[in-house]
Motif scaffolding. Structure first.
Motif, PDB file in Angstrom:
ATOM      1  N   UNK A 134       0.809  -1.092   0.118  1.00 31.49           N
ATOM      2  CA  UNK A 134       0.094   0.123   0.051  1.00 31.49           C
ATOM      3  C   UNK A 134       0.769   1.359   0.071  1.00 31.49           C
ATOM      4  N   UNK A 135       0.687   2.112  -0.846  1.00 34.36           N
ATOM      5  CA  UNK A 135       1.547   3.340  -0.865  1.00 34.36           C
ATOM      6  C   UNK A 135       1.411   4.125   0.298  1.00 34.36           C
ATOM      7  N   UNK A 136       2.297   4.860   0.960  1.00 36.33           N
ATOM      8  CA  UNK A 136       2.170   5.844   1.836  1.00 36.33           C
ATOM      9  C   UNK A 136       1.796   7.146   1.580  1.00 36.33           C
ATOM     10  N   UNK A 137       0.798   7.698   2.267  1.00 34.95           N
ATOM     11  CA  UNK A 137       0.241   8.935   1.661  1.00 34.95           C
ATOM     12  C   UNK A 137       0.509   9.779   3.102  1.00 34.95           C
ATOM     13  N   UNK A 138       1.118  11.001   3.211  1.00 35.48           N
ATOM     14  CA  UNK A 138       1.266  11.898   3.989  1.00 35.48           C
ATOM     15  C   UNK A 138      -0.187  12.981   3.919  1.00 35.48           C
ATOM     16  N   UNK A 139      -0.838  13.070   4.987  1.00 36.57           N
ATOM     17  CA  UNK A 139      -1.758  13.953   5.016  1.00 36.57           C
ATOM     18  C   UNK A 139      -1.956  14.671   6.352  1.00 36.57           C
ATOM     19  N   UNK A 140      -2.802  15.539   6.418  1.00 34.02           N
ATOM     20  CA  UNK A 140      -3.027  16.516   7.643  1.00 34.02           C
ATOM     21  C   UNK A 140      -4.037  15.784   8.265  1.00 34.02           C
ATOM     22  N   UNK A 141      -3.820  15.475   9.843  1.00 30.51           N
ATOM     23  CA  UNK A 141      -4.954  15.054  10.766  1.00 30.51           C
ATOM     24  C   UNK A 141      -5.846  16.347  10.912  1.00 30.51           C
ATOM     25  N   UNK A 142      -6.998  15.993  10.600  1.00 32.66           N
ATOM     26  CA  UNK A 142      -8.112  16.620  10.789  1.00 32.66           C
ATOM     27  C   UNK A 142      -8.274  17.398  12.090  1.00 32.66           C
ATOM     28  N   UNK A 143      -8.031  16.612  13.417  1.00 29.69           N
ATOM     29  CA  UNK A 143      -8.360  16.832  14.640  1.00 29.69           C
ATOM     30  C   UNK A 143      -7.425  17.866  15.124  1.00 29.69           C
ATOM     31  N   UNK A 144      -5.966  17.210  15.019  1.00 20.82           N
ATOM     32  CA  UNK A 144      -4.928  18.029  15.659  1.00 20.82           C
ATOM     33  C   UNK A 144      -4.160  19.120  14.695  1.00 20.82           C
ATOM     34  N   UNK A 145      -4.384  18.837  13.240  1.00 19.11           N
ATOM     35  CA  UNK A 145      -3.616  19.683  12.261  1.00 19.11           C
ATOM     36  C   UNK A 145      -2.160  19.299  12.110  1.00 19.11           C
ATOM     37  N   UNK A 146      -1.748  18.009  12.570  1.00 21.86           N
ATOM     38  CA  UNK A 146      -0.583  17.594  12.682  1.00 21.86           C
ATOM     39  C   UNK A 146      -0.149  16.581  11.285  1.00 21.86           C
ATOM     40  N   UNK A 147       0.763  16.557  10.656  1.00 26.33           N
ATOM     41  CA  UNK A 147       1.083  15.606   9.504  1.00 26.33           C
ATOM     42  C   UNK A 147       0.907  14.276   9.976  1.00 26.33           C
ATOM     43  N   UNK A 148       0.629  13.378   9.310  1.00 26.53           N
ATOM     44  CA  UNK A 148       0.610  11.922   9.604  1.00 26.53           C
ATOM     45  C   UNK A 148       1.988  11.649   9.081  1.00 26.53           C
ATOM     46  N   UNK A 149       2.561  10.274   9.564  1.00 28.52           N
ATOM     47  CA  UNK A 149       3.703   9.551   8.850  1.00 28.52           C
ATOM     48  C   UNK A 149       3.423   9.006   7.603  1.00 28.52           C
ATOM     49  N   UNK A 150       2.060   8.997   7.410  1.00 30.28           N
ATOM     50  CA  UNK A 150       1.644   8.034   6.092  1.00 30.28           C
ATOM     51  C   UNK A 150       1.615   6.573   6.372  1.00 30.28           C
ATOM     52  N   UNK A 151       1.966   6.192   7.753  1.00 27.12           N
ATOM     53  CA  UNK A 151       1.672   4.670   7.956  1.00 27.12           C
ATOM     54  C   UNK A 151       0.285   4.501   8.346  1.00 27.12           C
ATOM     55  N   UNK A 152      -0.452   3.371   8.165  1.00 29.80           N
ATOM     56  CA  UNK A 152      -1.881   3.236   8.470  1.00 29.80           C
ATOM     57  C   UNK A 152      -2.054   1.844   8.812  1.00 29.80           C
ATOM     58  N   UNK A 153      -2.616   1.523   9.805  1.00 29.86           N
ATOM     59  CA  UNK A 153      -2.773  -0.047  10.476  1.00 29.86           C
ATOM     60  C   UNK A 153      -4.241  -0.254  10.617  1.00 29.86           C
ATOM     61  N   UNK A 154      -4.906  -0.817   9.797  1.00 36.62           N
ATOM     62  CA  UNK A 154      -6.413  -0.876  10.055  1.00 36.62           C
ATOM     63  C   UNK A 154      -7.236   0.309  10.228  1.00 36.62           C
ATOM     64  N   UNK A 155      -6.858   1.432   9.611  1.00 38.22           N
ATOM     65  CA  UNK A 155      -7.570   2.433   9.800  1.00 38.22           C
ATOM     66  C   UNK A 155      -7.067   3.469  10.729  1.00 38.22           C
ATOM     67  N   UNK A 156      -5.914   2.845  11.614  1.00 34.42           N
ATOM     68  CA  UNK A 156      -5.272   3.609  12.583  1.00 34.42           C
ATOM     69  C   UNK A 156      -4.020   4.438  11.921  1.00 34.42           C
ATOM     70  N   UNK A 157      -4.040   5.781  11.903  1.00 36.16           N
ATOM     71  CA  UNK A 157      -2.791   6.397  11.315  1.00 36.16           C
ATOM     72  C   UNK A 157      -2.056   7.124  12.382  1.00 36.16           C
TER      73      UNK A 157
END
Ligand code: HEC
Ligand code: HEC
Length: 290
Positions: free
Chosen positions: A1-24
């Motif tokens: 699965x490609x990693x995708x860096x996005x902004x977390x809506x709740x905290x406004x912090x970037x994610x690392x792009x890692x995701x496990x079963x919907x947990x970012x």
């Protein structure tokens, strides 16, 4: 699965792009204070490596030339040099001379206290008060072998019944019952007589029977009236100070099969200055004689 860096809506912090079963996973930056402390320790270590020994290259690196182990060696040498003259004077003097000279005496008392704690307290107690099981008090005026400076020094230097010195203190009370010299009943009567020497007997007939046995078997070492004999280390039996046995049953058992106290010789273990300091210290514990 490609990693995708996005902004977390709740905290406004970037994610690392890692995701496990919907947990970012959030990519939260390190706290500022933590980073500065880390940079400070890196800077400190860089300065340390330049100044102090870090790498064993041609001896040790380090522009100051300071080495902890050598510093200790120098300090010890300096202390020895400071103490040296004093130790020589202590070594050359007799314990009486040391005790009579205020300067030497206070040095010897301090050194003697330390040497006593290191070498003697295990058997004789921290304050020289003695211990049950045949370890005599050195703080009272009841001496087995003598309480003058000379006598104390000789005891410490050569030891007692340890077989370590030709000049050691030695003597041997016979095993009266074990060796068949007295019967158990005779030992009990002799014990009764021993109690009478300190006014503690309750059996006049036993004393009468024990009297002759004592005169025959014991008086040569312990004295006619139980006064003891320091040449033989035979304790005074007419006082209330007991080394091994104090009640009738224990005294009777002791007569039957005595245990003899043993003390190492210290002359071969401690230097002459230390033996002198210990002599002055023990003499001053309370029972020293002139
Ligand atoms: C292993 C135990 C032990 C140690 C350690 C020991 N002693 Fe003793 N010491 C004895 C015993 C036991 C006696 C009594 C011996 C006897 O029954 O005659 C004794 C007796 C003495 C006496 C004679 C006491 C008297 O009444 O005449 C002196 C003085 C003395 N010790 C000093 C020292 C000093 C000083 C040290 C330390 C350097 C020391 N002892 C360390 C066990 C020990
Ligand atoms: C050859 C000498 C000698 C003879 C003989 C001898 N003793 Fe002793 N006795 C000693 C010595 C030395 C000690 C001390 C042992 C020690 O220091 O550990 C001692 C210790 C004792 C003690 C212990 C004292 C205490 O303070 O705990 C008693 C009690 C005693 N003897 C009684 C007797 C009686 C009773 C006889 C005779 C039946 C006798 N002894 C004969 C040398 C002798």
């Amino acid at each position: 699965m490609p990693t995708k860096i996005e902004k977390d809506a709740l905290t406004g912090t970037d994610t690392t792009g890692h995701e496990w079963d919907g947990l970012k996973e959030l990519n939260t930056p390190l706290p500022k204070w933590w980073l500065y402390v880390m940079y400070a320790t890196i800077a400190f270590s860089a300065v340390w490596v330049v100044l102090y020994p870090a790498f064993p290259i041609q001896g040790w690196t380090g522009t100051t030339g300071w080495i902890a182990r050598e510093a200790v060696v120098q300090e010890v040498a300096a202390a020895d040099e400071r103490m040296g003259p004093m130790m020589s004077r202590i070594r050359a003097a007799t314990p009486q001379q040391i005790a009579a000279d205020p300067e030497l005496r206070s040095f010897a008392m301090a050194g003697g206290r330390i040497a006593f704690a290191n070498n003697c307290a295990a058997c004789h107690g921290a304050g020289g008060q003695g211990a049950v099981g045949g370890f005599p008090s050195l703080a009272d005026d009841d001496w087995l072998w003598g309480g003058t400076h000379e006598a104390i020094r000789a005891t410490i230097q050569h030891g007692i019944r340890a077989g370590e010195s030709d000049e050691e203190r030695t003597s041997m009370m016979p095993r009266f019952v074990a060796d068949g010299v007295l019967t158990t009943a005779q030992a009990a009567d002799t014990a009764e007589f021993v109690l009478s020497l300190s006014g503690r007997s309750t059996d006049a007939a036993g004393v009468e029977r024990g009297k002759a046995l004592y005169a025959e078997n014991c008086a040569s070492c312990h004295g006619e009236n139980g006064e003891g004999n320091r040449d033989l280390g035979a304790p005074r039996l007419s006082d209330q100070v007991w080394l091994h046995a104090s009640d009738k049953a224990a005294i009777a058992r002791y007569i039957g099969n005595p245990r003899m106290g043993v003390m190492p010789s210290w002359g071969g273990r401690l230097d002459a200055a230390t033996v002198n300091m210990l002599t002055v210290y023990v003499h001053a514990l309370g029972g020293g004689e002139n």
